[in-house]
Structures are given as C-alpha cells and as structure tokens.
Design a protein around this motif. Structure first.
Motif, PDB file in Angstrom:
ATOM      1  N   ALA A 293       0.825  -1.204   0.000  1.00 32.99           N
ATOM      2  CA  ALA A 293       0.000   0.000   0.000  1.00 32.99           C
ATOM      3  C   ALA A 293       0.864   1.262   0.000  1.00 32.99           C
ATOM      4  CB  ALA A 293      -0.951  -0.006   1.197  1.00 32.99           C
ATOM      5  N   VAL A 294       1.910   1.261   0.816  1.00 33.53           N
ATOM      6  CA  VAL A 294       2.817   2.409   0.883  1.00 33.53           C
ATOM      7  C   VAL A 294       3.500   2.627  -0.469  1.00 33.53           C
ATOM      8  CG1 VAL A 294       4.974   3.251   1.897  1.00 33.53           C
ATOM      9  CG2 VAL A 294       3.195   2.297   3.365  1.00 33.53           C
ATOM     10  N   SER A 295       3.964   1.538  -1.087  1.00 40.73           N
ATOM     11  CA  SER A 295       4.619   1.650  -2.394  1.00 40.73           C
ATOM     12  C   SER A 295       3.668   2.242  -3.429  1.00 40.73           C
ATOM     13  CB  SER A 295       5.115   0.278  -2.853  1.00 40.73           C
ATOM     14  OG  SER A 295       5.760   0.370  -4.102  1.00 40.73           O
ATOM     15  N   SER A 296       2.406   1.826  -3.402  1.00 41.77           N
ATOM     16  CA  SER A 296       1.432   2.356  -4.363  1.00 41.77           C
ATOM     17  C   SER A 296       1.248   3.859  -4.183  1.00 41.77           C
ATOM     18  CB  SER A 296       0.092   1.630  -4.234  1.00 41.77           C
ATOM     19  OG  SER A 296      -0.607   2.016  -3.065  1.00 41.77           O
ATOM     20  N   GLY A 300       2.356   6.563  -6.890  1.00 41.88           N
ATOM     21  CA  GLY A 300       1.186   7.203  -7.481  1.00 41.88           C
ATOM     22  C   GLY A 300       0.369   6.244  -8.318  1.00 41.88           C
ATOM     23  N   CYS A 301       0.392   4.959  -7.935  1.00 42.95           N
ATOM     24  CA  CYS A 301      -0.382   3.941  -8.653  1.00 42.95           C
ATOM     25  C   CYS A 301      -1.642   3.645  -7.844  1.00 42.95           C
ATOM     26  CB  CYS A 301       0.434   2.664  -8.809  1.00 42.95           C
ATOM     27  SG  CYS A 301      -0.476   1.310  -9.586  1.00 42.95           S
ATOM     28  N   PRO A 302      -2.830   3.818  -8.410  1.00 48.12           N
ATOM     29  CA  PRO A 302      -4.049   3.545  -7.645  1.00 48.12           C
ATOM     30  C   PRO A 302      -4.179   2.067  -7.296  1.00 48.12           C
ATOM     31  CG  PRO A 302      -4.574   3.927  -9.961  1.00 48.12           C
ATOM     32  CD  PRO A 302      -3.123   4.245  -9.796  1.00 48.12           C
ATOM     33  N   ALA A 303      -4.210   1.774  -6.011  1.00 42.92           N
ATOM     34  CA  ALA A 303      -4.398   0.402  -5.527  1.00 42.92           C
ATOM     35  C   ALA A 303      -5.331   0.439  -4.320  1.00 42.92           C
ATOM     36  CB  ALA A 303      -3.059  -0.235  -5.187  1.00 42.92           C
ATOM     37  N   PRO A 304      -6.538   0.986  -4.491  1.00 39.64           N
ATOM     38  CA  PRO A 304      -7.421   1.213  -3.341  1.00 39.64           C
ATOM     39  C   PRO A 304      -7.877  -0.062  -2.649  1.00 39.64           C
ATOM     40  CG  PRO A 304      -8.615   1.572  -5.388  1.00 39.64           C
ATOM     41  CD  PRO A 304      -7.171   1.432  -5.752  1.00 39.64           C
ATOM     42  N   THR A 305      -8.066  -1.138  -3.394  1.00 35.88           N
ATOM     43  CA  THR A 305      -8.572  -2.365  -2.780  1.00 35.88           C
ATOM     44  C   THR A 305      -7.513  -3.007  -1.902  1.00 35.88           C
ATOM     45  OG1 THR A 305      -9.966  -2.640  -4.728  1.00 35.88           O
ATOM     46  CG2 THR A 305      -9.784  -4.522  -3.268  1.00 35.88           C
ATOM     47  N   ILE A 306      -6.264  -2.958  -2.336  1.00 39.76           N
ATOM     48  CA  ILE A 306      -5.167  -3.457  -1.510  1.00 39.76           C
ATOM     49  C   ILE A 306      -5.038  -2.619  -0.248  1.00 39.76           C
ATOM     50  CG2 ILE A 306      -2.660  -3.756  -1.410  1.00 39.76           C
ATOM     51  CD1 ILE A 306      -2.795  -4.508  -4.422  1.00 39.76           C
ATOM     52  N   ALA A 307      -5.106  -1.279  -0.407  1.00 41.30           N
ATOM     53  CA  ALA A 307      -5.014  -0.397   0.760  1.00 41.30           C
ATOM     54  C   ALA A 307      -6.180  -0.629   1.720  1.00 41.30           C
ATOM     55  CB  ALA A 307      -4.980   1.058   0.307  1.00 41.30           C
ATOM     56  N   GLU A 308      -7.384  -0.786   1.180  1.00 40.78           N
ATOM     57  CA  GLU A 308      -8.557  -1.017   2.035  1.00 40.78           C
ATOM     58  C   GLU A 308      -8.439  -2.340   2.796  1.00 40.78           C
ATOM     59  OE1 GLU A 308     -10.886   0.740   3.064  1.00 40.78           O
ATOM     60  OE2 GLU A 308     -11.130   2.408   1.691  1.00 40.78           O
TER      61      GLU A 308
END
Length: 506
Positions: A293-296, A300-308
């Motif tokens: 999530a931090v790397s995304s 600046g790569c959207p990875a909202p589901t991983i972050a959520e």
C-alpha cells in the motif's frame, strides 16, 4: 553413516526452512543444515532419514558456520530461512567470519523489504554473491512445492536453477492445473515449474510483496462475502461453507475459497460450535500488505482495494472501540427479502469475481509502474504463470491473466484485456447490486466497494480532478493544464485580483 559433500546448505530450520530442506532432499539433493536450536537440527535429520531411508544420510546438521561451509561443494550455495531484517545481516556477518568465499551464493528466502535486498547486494559484493528468492505457499508449499520468485545475479540463478525448478510447484503443461504432491519422498519430474528468474536484485522481493498485497485483498474480499451471507442473509457457517464450495467449482476456483470453506465447516473442539464463531475478530499482519500500500502511494499507482484490505485489518484491531460504538451508532435494520436470497448469492459470486479481477489489476499495474521506475524488465505472463500453483493466491483465473499478457505483453492495465473487460462489463450490474444491498443494510464491504469505484474511475473519461486542480490553483497557485492546449503547458488564474487574468506559466 558417512555424509558426502552437500549440494546446498540451509540456515534456519523453522517451519519454512525445515520444509524447504526436506523438499530439496525429496528431489535428490544432499543438504547440510544449521540452526541455533540443536533440537531442530536433530529433528530434521531424523525426519529425512525416516522419509527417504534408502538414500541414507542426505540431511546432516552442523554445529558451526565454519563446519557447515566445509561440508559444501564449491561454489557453495546457502539458503537462508531466517526472519527479515537484522537476522539476515547477522547470518551474513557470521558467514563472512567463518570464511565464505567471494563466488559463494547466499540466498535470502524470507520476506525482506525489496530495498533492503538491493542494499545488501551492494554491501556484500566482493565477499559473496547475495541473491534472493521469495517463497510463497506457506508450510505445505515449502514442503511439497512452493512458488519461487528468484532475483539478483544472473550467473547465480543459472547455478541454482536446477534445484529451484526441481523443488517448485508444478502445473500440467496442457491444462495449466496444479500437479499435487502430498507424499514425502516424492519428486515430480514432469510439469511446468512455478519458478522463473524475475530480474535484478530486489525485483523478486518486490513481486512477492505485491503478491502478498493481492493476497490481503483477496482474503478480505472473501471475508466481506462471508459477512454479507452471514449478517445480511442470516446464513450459518455450514450453509456459507456450502456456498463457497459451490463457487469453488466455477470461475472463483482458488486455494483461498477452498480453505475458507474448510474453516467454516470446522467445529470447535471445545464447544462444538462452528470454530469461526469462536475466533476473535482481530486480524494480524506481518507488514508486506502495508509495504504494498505504501509503495502504491509513493509511486502514485491507484491500488485502493489493496489499501482497504490493510485498513480492514487495522479496523479489526479496534475491538474495544467497535464494541462501544456498536451501542452508540445507529444503522439500518437488515431487511433482505428471503425470496431474493438465491439471486443475491448469485450476484455476490459475480461481484466477488469482478472485485478480485480489480485487485489483481491493481497489483500488476503497481509492479509495472515500479519496474519502469527501477529499469526492470518484468515478464508479467511468466509471473502470473508461476502463481498458478504453490502460492497462496493460486487460482484458475491466473491462467487467463497469463494468456492476457502473452497476447499483449505491454498492457498498461489488466482491465484493458478483452477477456476481462467483456466479463466485467457483463457482470457489473450484479456487482452494483451487491454493493448497494450491503450499504442499504449496513454491512461494511470496503474492498468490494473500492474495487467497484476503481472500475468506475477507469470508465470515466473525465474525473472531477478538474475542480480539484482549480481548488489547488485558487489557494496555492499550483497551476493547471487546459483541455484546449498542448499537454504540459501550465496556466494560473490570478484569483485574488478584481479583474482575474489568465497567465501562462513557463
């Protein structure tokens, strides 16, 4: 019993190290082993003798690093299975003190941070070859065939490749299905091995990190489906297990769906209630999902589901506060018509598939963007193919991902692949139905809903970032580009002046 020169040394005989060592033995190699705990060394020796008695002493423990090094054929190959961080460097320093040579190969198989791996390769250059090979599949994978993601010195890879291809999980070349190995002493000679050279130092650990980020999302998506069925439809654990088993026969077929059904079927030995109901709803994490999530965010790569998915685990730890607020905060009464039960279950199957595709798309785009930044040439078809067996996120639809990248290696996003775009377009009404039903009934589905927002954001030719950029220019003179001017031209409006004028910047 005489022990001949070993092919590889294994340092660290915890759950993963011991099972990797036994896997290597199964495939015809001799292993020298070291662990600070002598009991672990003795147990591994005895297990190897019991499982392959005809071959005699094929795994032998040593009580010092120098004795371990002396037992190995040159160039020496040493597999480290120790916790990430300082323990890796501690072992490396001990090996230097014991007399390791500059052409010996030390392989870190733990979940190290990829930037640490790059730093270590530079730090130990000239002392030995520091290599890495991330391992996925857990205890069973390590024992009977993991997915392996090696990276680093190409010459080192060529030297260890025969062992790695032997011990890796295998898939049938014709069907793409995993070839199961469950018996000690077995070795699968046929099939396509679930390992490939990933690239330069750090790339293998980065790919494994993203694999784990996808794993976080995949697990949370399944948990949200469980909560909809349990809280929304009032289904018990056994009924939900039956639904999951049915889904596992179709497009959702995967290791995680399969084990979720097994967990739901398990009775608690103490109370005879479903075990899942006795497990406290506080999830742990070891950091790889957070790193993803931090790397995304950094790239600046959207990875909202991983972050959520990471946030969902953090939310689960707020148990005391959740108990308090559950008595204070109001929500809707769950009111799902029983007559619509089967339709909702079918819609949920579709939604779960769509959300999984979105999560994988986020992970693969993240790998692509970081690879471009690092100058890595990653083969995404090969990466998807080595995840088809041996790893935690193994699933049938990884073959579809493999096929998509083989057909179009330069895909910017998996959603561009027609094989996925057409299916998601077809299933998106059911996906929306699930998200709406969950919201109207107060069931939290952060990952399923964020995946839908991700899909919808890519569907939008115009996002409200135009207003956002206007806001930024108003309070901070951050400038903006125009739709009617060449890309890269920056403008600023003098908002504070009575007569507002447009100024071209640069």
């Amino acid at each position: 019993m005489k022990f001949q020169s070993a092919d590889i040394g294994v340092i660290g005989l915890g759950v993963m190290g011991k099972n990797l060592a036994l896997n290597i033995v199964d495939n015809g190699y001799r292993v020298a082993a070291f662990d600070l705990d002598a009991a672990k060394v003795s147990a591994a020796e005895q297990q190897a003798l019991a499982e392959v008695p005809a071959r005699g002493l094929v795994l032998k423990g040593f009580d010092s690093m120098s004795a371990l090094l002396q037992s190995l054929s040159k160039p020496r190959v040493l597999l480290l299975s120790v916790p990430a961080g300082k323990p890796v460097d501690g072992v490396c320093q001990a090996l230097i003190a014991a007399g390791i040579d500059s052409d010996d190969i030390v392989i870190d198989t733990g979940n190290s941070l990829w930037t640490d791996t790059i730093a270590r390769e530079q730090s130990y250059k000239g002392k030995f070859i520091f290599f890495s090979s991330a391992v996925s599949g857990g205890e069973v994978g390590a024992r009977f065939g993991p997915s392996l993601m090696p990276s680093g010195d190409k010459t080192a890879w060529e030297h260890i490749a025969p062992i790695w291809r032997a011990i890796a999980a295998k898939v049938d070349k014709a069907t793409g299905q995993p070839i199961e190995r469950t018996q000690p002493g077995q070795a699968i000679k046929d099939g396509e091995p679930c390992t490939t050279y990933i690239g330069p130092s750090g790339s293998g650990h980065y790919v494994k990190m993203v694999h784990n980020g996808i794993e976080y999302a995949d697990m949370q998506l399944i948990c949200e489906a469980y909560q909809i069925l349990h809280q929304g439809l009032g289904m018990n654990a056994a009924e939900i297990a039956s639904v999951f088993e049915q889904w596992n026969q179709g497009k959702l077929n995967s290791y995680l769906i399969g084990i979720s059904a097994e967990v739901l079927k398990q009775q608690d030995p103490l109370t005879s209630k479903p075990l899942v109901e006795m497990i406290l709803d506080k999830a742990g994490q070891k950091g790889t999902g957070l790193w993803t999530a931090v790397s995304s965010l950094q790239i600046g790569c959207p990875a909202p589901t991983i972050a959520e998915a990471v946030y969902a685990r953090a939310m689960s730890t707020q148990k005391a506060l959740r108990l308090q607020l559950s008595q204070q905060l109001q929500g809707p009464q769950t009111n799902i018509d029983a007559a619509q039960r089967q339709a909702l279950i079918e819609a949920l199957e579709a939604a779960l598939y769509c959300a999984k595709v979105s999560a994988y798309a986020q992970g693969f785009q993240l790998m692509a963007m970081n690879a471009k930044e690092q100058g890595w040439q990653l083969d995404f078809a090969a990466i998807a193919s080595i995840w088809r067996a041996g790893c935690i996120i193994r699933a049938d639809f990884l073959q579809t991902i493999t096929d998509a990248y083989q057909a179009a290696p330069q895909l910017d996003n998996l959603l561009q692949a027609q094989s996925f775009a057409s299916v998601l377009s077809q299933l998106q009404p059911q996906w929306r139905q699930v998200v709406a039903t969950a919201a109207l009934n107060g069931v939290p589905v952060p990952c399923i809903s964020s995946a839908l927002a991700y899909y919808d954001s890519f569907r939008c030719a115009t996002l409200p970032a135009n207003l956002l950029q206007g806001q930024r220019d108003f309070f901070g003179s951050h400038t903006f580009e125009r739709t009617d001017k060449p890309a890269g031209e920056k403008y600023h409006l003098n908002w504070s002046q009575a007569e507002r004028t447009l100024v071209k910047i640069g």
